[in-house]
Design a protein around this motif. Structure first.
Motif, PDB file in Angstrom:
ATOM      1  N   VAL A  48       5.579  40.875  66.175  1.00  0.00           N
ATOM      2  CA  VAL A  48       5.358  41.386  64.815  1.00  0.00           C
ATOM      3  C   VAL A  48       6.630  42.056  64.292  1.00  0.00           C
ATOM      4  CG1 VAL A  48       4.014  42.976  63.399  1.00  0.00           C
ATOM      5  CG2 VAL A  48       2.886  41.664  65.194  1.00  0.00           C
ATOM      6  N   ALA A  49       7.267  42.875  65.133  1.00  0.00           N
ATOM      7  CA  ALA A  49       8.513  43.537  64.724  1.00  0.00           C
ATOM      8  C   ALA A  49       9.606  42.505  64.470  1.00  0.00           C
ATOM      9  CB  ALA A  49       8.961  44.532  65.795  1.00  0.00           C
ATOM     10  N   LEU A  75      14.649  46.350  68.965  1.00  0.00           N
ATOM     11  CA  LEU A  75      13.655  45.373  69.403  1.00  0.00           C
ATOM     12  C   LEU A  75      13.921  44.923  70.839  1.00  0.00           C
ATOM     13  CD1 LEU A  75      11.255  43.560  68.699  1.00  0.00           C
ATOM     14  CD2 LEU A  75      12.858  41.932  67.693  1.00  0.00           C
ATOM     15  N   ALA A  76      15.189  44.676  71.162  1.00  0.00           N
ATOM     16  CA  ALA A  76      15.538  44.238  72.515  1.00  0.00           C
ATOM     17  C   ALA A  76      15.216  45.316  73.546  1.00  0.00           C
ATOM     18  CB  ALA A  76      17.020  43.878  72.578  1.00  0.00           C
ATOM     19  N   GLY A  84       8.587  42.533  55.624  1.00  0.00           N
ATOM     20  CA  GLY A  84      10.030  42.732  55.782  1.00  0.00           C
ATOM     21  C   GLY A  84      10.801  42.292  54.549  1.00  0.00           C
ATOM     22  N   VAL A  85      10.357  41.193  53.938  1.00  0.00           N
ATOM     23  CA  VAL A  85      11.000  40.697  52.712  1.00  0.00           C
ATOM     24  C   VAL A  85      10.895  41.717  51.600  1.00  0.00           C
ATOM     25  CG1 VAL A  85      10.838  38.976  50.885  1.00  0.00           C
ATOM     26  CG2 VAL A  85      10.701  38.253  53.277  1.00  0.00           C
ATOM     27  N   VAL A  86       9.671  42.206  51.346  1.00  0.00           N
ATOM     28  CA  VAL A  86       9.440  43.147  50.235  1.00  0.00           C
ATOM     29  C   VAL A  86      10.129  44.480  50.497  1.00  0.00           C
ATOM     30  CG1 VAL A  86       7.668  44.452  48.997  1.00  0.00           C
ATOM     31  CG2 VAL A  86       7.275  42.049  49.564  1.00  0.00           C
ATOM     32  N   LEU A  87      10.034  44.980  51.734  1.00  0.00           N
ATOM     33  CA  LEU A  87      10.650  46.271  52.064  1.00  0.00           C
ATOM     34  C   LEU A  87      12.150  46.241  51.820  1.00  0.00           C
ATOM     35  CD1 LEU A  87      10.297  49.110  53.399  1.00  0.00           C
ATOM     36  CD2 LEU A  87      10.834  47.983  55.566  1.00  0.00           C
ATOM     37  N   THR A  88      12.800  45.181  52.262  1.00  0.00           N
ATOM     38  CA  THR A  88      14.253  45.069  52.104  1.00  0.00           C
ATOM     39  C   THR A  88      14.630  44.837  50.645  1.00  0.00           C
ATOM     40  OG1 THR A  88      14.377  44.146  54.330  1.00  0.00           O
ATOM     41  CG2 THR A  88      16.317  43.892  52.937  1.00  0.00           C
ATOM     42  N   ILE A 119       6.249  49.679  63.860  1.00  0.00           N
ATOM     43  CA  ILE A 119       5.543  48.486  64.338  1.00  0.00           C
ATOM     44  C   ILE A 119       5.478  48.479  65.861  1.00  0.00           C
ATOM     45  CG2 ILE A 119       5.661  45.969  64.491  1.00  0.00           C
ATOM     46  CD1 ILE A 119       6.881  46.008  61.661  1.00  0.00           C
ATOM     47  N   LEU A 120       6.587  48.820  66.524  1.00  0.00           N
ATOM     48  CA  LEU A 120       6.590  48.865  67.985  1.00  0.00           C
ATOM     49  C   LEU A 120       5.619  49.908  68.514  1.00  0.00           C
ATOM     50  CD1 LEU A 120      10.406  48.522  68.744  1.00  0.00           C
ATOM     51  CD2 LEU A 120       8.628  46.816  69.184  1.00  0.00           C
ATOM     52  N   ILE A 121       5.425  50.981  67.752  1.00  0.00           N
ATOM     53  CA  ILE A 121       4.501  52.033  68.168  1.00  0.00           C
ATOM     54  C   ILE A 121       3.052  51.627  67.932  1.00  0.00           C
ATOM     55  CG2 ILE A 121       3.686  54.371  67.648  1.00  0.00           C
ATOM     56  CD1 ILE A 121       6.536  55.133  66.997  1.00  0.00           C
TER      57      ILE A 121
END
Length: 221
Positions: free
Chosen positions: A40-41, A170-171, A120-124, A29-31
């Motif tokens: 978004v990330a 992210l940071a 993120g919910v589905v992936l996890t 996502i960052l890329i």
């Protein structure tokens, strides 16, 4: 609740945090996010955190009463997760039987914070059946008779530790945006250009690995 129990659960959470699925997703996502990559990330990480805390709380609060239902859900997710991974390997193997141009790494234009959250919910959720430290930690809370309030606080702490690598990534991406962006863009150019040469041997290996991955739930269910 003993210090040894808390330290043990913290160690399990740290082990569970080294999960490539969410780390790779945040990196991608960052890329490649079309706009506001940090936001978004962050939404994707929040979706992962919501899944870890919600499912963990449900397992902790309903332990025993809903054990059969939970086991059924976990088994179903395991089949979905391993099945998707196996199919992806088989498709990758088939593609190695011919030369192909690398496609640029991009995310669809509709990928936004609102869609990253359920992503993120589905992936996890799909990856939870393989999160053995997670289930061991919850089992320890139940076995030691931990109270509801304390148990939920521990699960919240577990969630924070689970998301820690993604939060650090992210940071770093936000604080050193220009430097990180330059390096990520170099990675994008390397992985998104050029030609992948065909290799029948690698193709066969990938297809066999895919078939083996698909069969895993049948052995452990």
């Amino acid at each position: 609740m003993s210090a040894a129990l808390l330290l043990g659960i913290a160690g399990l959470a740290l082990l569970d945090s080294l999960n490539p699925a969410t780390i790779v997703a945040v990196t991608l996502i960052l890329i490649a996010a079309p706009r506001r990559p940090g936001l978004v990330a962050g939404a994707a990480v929040l979706g992962a955190a919501l899944t870890v805390f919600t499912v963990g709380s449900a397992l902790f609060l309903t332990a025993g009463a809903a054990a059969g239902a939970v086991n059924g859900i976990v088994t179903g997710l395991r089949f979905v997760a391993f099945g998707a991974a196996g199919i992806a390997l088989i498709v990758a193997g088939v593609r190695r039987f011919r030369d192909r141009e690398r496609r640029p790494i991009v995310l669809p234009t509709w990928f936004s914070p609102w869609t990253a959250l359920p992503f993120g919910v589905v992936l996890t959720a799909a990856d939870l059946p393989n999160a053995f430290p997670y289930f061991i930690a919850i089992e320890r809370l139940v076995a030691t008779g931990t109270g509801v309030g304390a148990g939920l606080l521990v699960i919240a702490g577990y969630t924070v530790i689970y998301c820690l690598p993604c939060l650090v990534l992210l940071a770093v991406g936000l604080l050193a945006r220009r430097r990180v962006q330059e390096r990520l863009q170099a990675l994008v150019r390397k992985l998104g250009t050029g030609t992948v040469k065909r290799s029948a041997a690698i193709g066969v290996i990938l297809m066999l690995c895919g078939a083996a991955v698909i069969s895993v739930p049948f052995w452990i269910s």
